[in-house]
Design an enzyme around this catalytic site. Sequence first.
Site, short mmCIF file in Angstrom:
data_model
loop_
_atom_site.label_atom_id
_atom_site.label_comp_id
_atom_site.label_asym_id
_atom_site.label_seq_id
_atom_site.Cartn_x
_atom_site.Cartn_y
_atom_site.Cartn_z
CB SER A 96 15.05 -24.44 31.10
OG SER A 96 14.97 -22.94 31.76
CB THR A 534 18.59 -22.04 23.00
OG1 THR A 534 17.99 -20.59 22.80
CG2 THR A 534 19.23 -21.94 24.33
C1 16G Z 1 20.24 -20.64 28.20
C2 16G Z 1 21.16 -20.26 28.97
C3 16G Z 1 20.61 -18.86 29.53
C4 16G Z 1 20.86 -17.87 28.36
C5 16G Z 1 19.92 -18.52 27.25
C6 16G Z 1 20.27 -17.61 26.04
C7 16G Z 1 21.98 -21.38 30.91
C8 16G Z 1 21.90 -22.59 32.06
N1 16G Z 1 20.90 -21.01 30.33
O1 16G Z 1 18.97 -21.02 28.50
O2 16G Z 1 21.46 -18.43 30.60
O3 16G Z 1 20.18 -16.76 28.81
O4 16G Z 1 20.37 -19.83 26.92
O5 16G Z 1 19.38 -18.07 24.99
O6 16G Z 1 23.38 -21.08 30.60
P1 16G Z 1 19.76 -17.69 23.62
O7 16G Z 1 21.01 -18.00 23.18
O8 16G Z 1 18.94 -18.38 22.61
O9 16G Z 1 19.36 -16.28 23.36
ZN ZN Z 2 15.70 -22.65 33.80
#
Ligand code: 16G
Ligand code: ZN
Length: 578
Positions: A96, A534
């Site tokens: 992404s 993430t």
């Molecule tokens: C991922 C999620 C996104 C979310 C982000 C938060 C999907 C397809 N993607 O990229 O929606 O906003 O994580 O990231 O679900 P974080 O947990 O690091 O804040």
């Molecule tokens: Zn994306």
Amino acid sequence: MSKVILYFRVVQVSLCSTWRQVRIVYSTCRMSDILAEAVKGAAAHPRPEDIQFAYGTAGFRDKSTILDPVLYRMGLLAALRSKAKKATVAVMITASHNPEPDNGVKLVDPMGEMLEGSWEKHATDLANAKDEDIGSALQRIIDAVDIDISLPSDVFVARDTRPSGPPLTQALLDGLKVMGSTFTDFGILTTPQLHYLVRCHNSKGAYGEPTEEGYYKKLAQAFLKLRKDAGAKKKYEPVVIIDGANGVGALKTRKLQSHLHESLRITVCNDGSSGKLNEKCGADFVKVQQKPPAGLEILPGQRCVSFDGDADRVVFFYLNKDGVFNLLDGDKISTLIAGYLGELVSASGLQLNIGVVQTAYANGSSTRYLEDVMKVPVSCAKTGVKHLHHKALEFDVGVYFEANGHGTVLFSDQAEQKIKAASQDDSLESSKREAATRLTLMMDLINQTVGDAISDFLVVETILSTRDWAADDWNMQYRDLPSRLLKIKVKDRTAVQTTDAERCATAPAGLQEAINKLVAKYQQGRSFVRPSGTEDVVRVFAEADTQANADMLAHEVSVQVYQLAGGVGDQPQPPCAP
Ligand code: 16G
Ligand code: ZN
């Protein structure tokens, strides 16, 4: 005596240019052979002992150099998932908005939804199984889910434009071949295109033609019909600049362009011909940095759009007449869409409830505008598309968007039927029928499987054109409260736990009380903390009446997180005075 079960397995798959033409040669084999071969196959995809992988909010994501064993194992898992669902599933290889050296993999369920939550654990277990234990790890999943392994499996595969994509695809295909699965490798696609294809295929074409061309045709036809009766415009200009994040969204927008004819003049910038993927560009950069991406020359008033690296997120922006940057993020997009769909529903006379789903990151002004001015019910879900998607299913028409620009609209089956019936009901007043017809076209234009930058962009253009709005008119619907997002490194981010859709911290002890006290000091103050899904950090969000106050509140909450949740490195420093 042990039972010997014979299974059919595919020994040769010839790929042709379309999904229909996969030639398959079958032979028979035993389950124990398949499991043994899965172990043998791991020799070419060895797993480093010292790394733990986790299927997070959006699948596995990491440095691409260490993902080969994960891809092989996801090939094995995707075959099992297909057998379990008795349908084709999909696997997308992308990281992404992450930097180019990263990559990732996520599984897509038959109707284009994210992989069902209970399987995330299976994915994590399999990714972390030692090479020699792969057979038993697979067996555990087969037993836990009660999978009939003799069933066929079929998997759609696609990737974004990262250079690590082809070798990782190969690892995935190795896993699929070991399991005797058929597959179609679509090469480079946007994430939402793959979601669309698998849904079209499993719905036997009811959702659309299961080809990339079919995707463009479906969207373009709906878009052109919705524009057909548009009169002369005073404010809306059919001219737009797209920041393609140097990724797949740029390539695919070019393909879409020929289908749109002259209805919309699109200039695609950051198309990958010179810059690097997501570097100083793309939806995430624009949202987080609150400034235009590199690679675009824009004049005041020009409408600009930023996609992320796999084109499932979109934000709009423009410079006002004084050259000041203005962002139109996921919150602005959802209010625009909910407002328009709401009008069409009432004009059609149909009894359908419309709701909006946001996360705690949604700007407080947007929530108030939706609830107090538009009188639309708003639900709050945990971060991550799957949570919003799930909540949106509770409405007849559920509009969901994360502030970062990921979102779409879901129409329940019942709503879809009512809308279609009304659009064909000659006994209805023509204005009602016309509104229902526009709703059917909006349903075609919206990719209901998942947030889709290209589709969402066309939806917004349609509404702006219908309303004859320039970007400024749209932006004036409500004024964003200033906000600040920070991240804090801690020893263990799971020390922070939350409830109430992440708006309240339940651990560590005392953190929420401290946040409450700080928030109370600021006009229109709001703040929450959550462990990232993430990255190895805790995120802190704050908003308040002024930017200085939002910055200070975020800082003060960060200090509490640092002190109470085991911060590492230097204590957060106060923001510099402007
Ligand atoms: C991922 C999620 C996104 C979310 C982000 C938060 C999907 C397809 N993607 O990229 O929606 O906003 O994580 O990231 O679900 P974080 O947990 O690091 O804040
Ligand atoms: Zn994306």
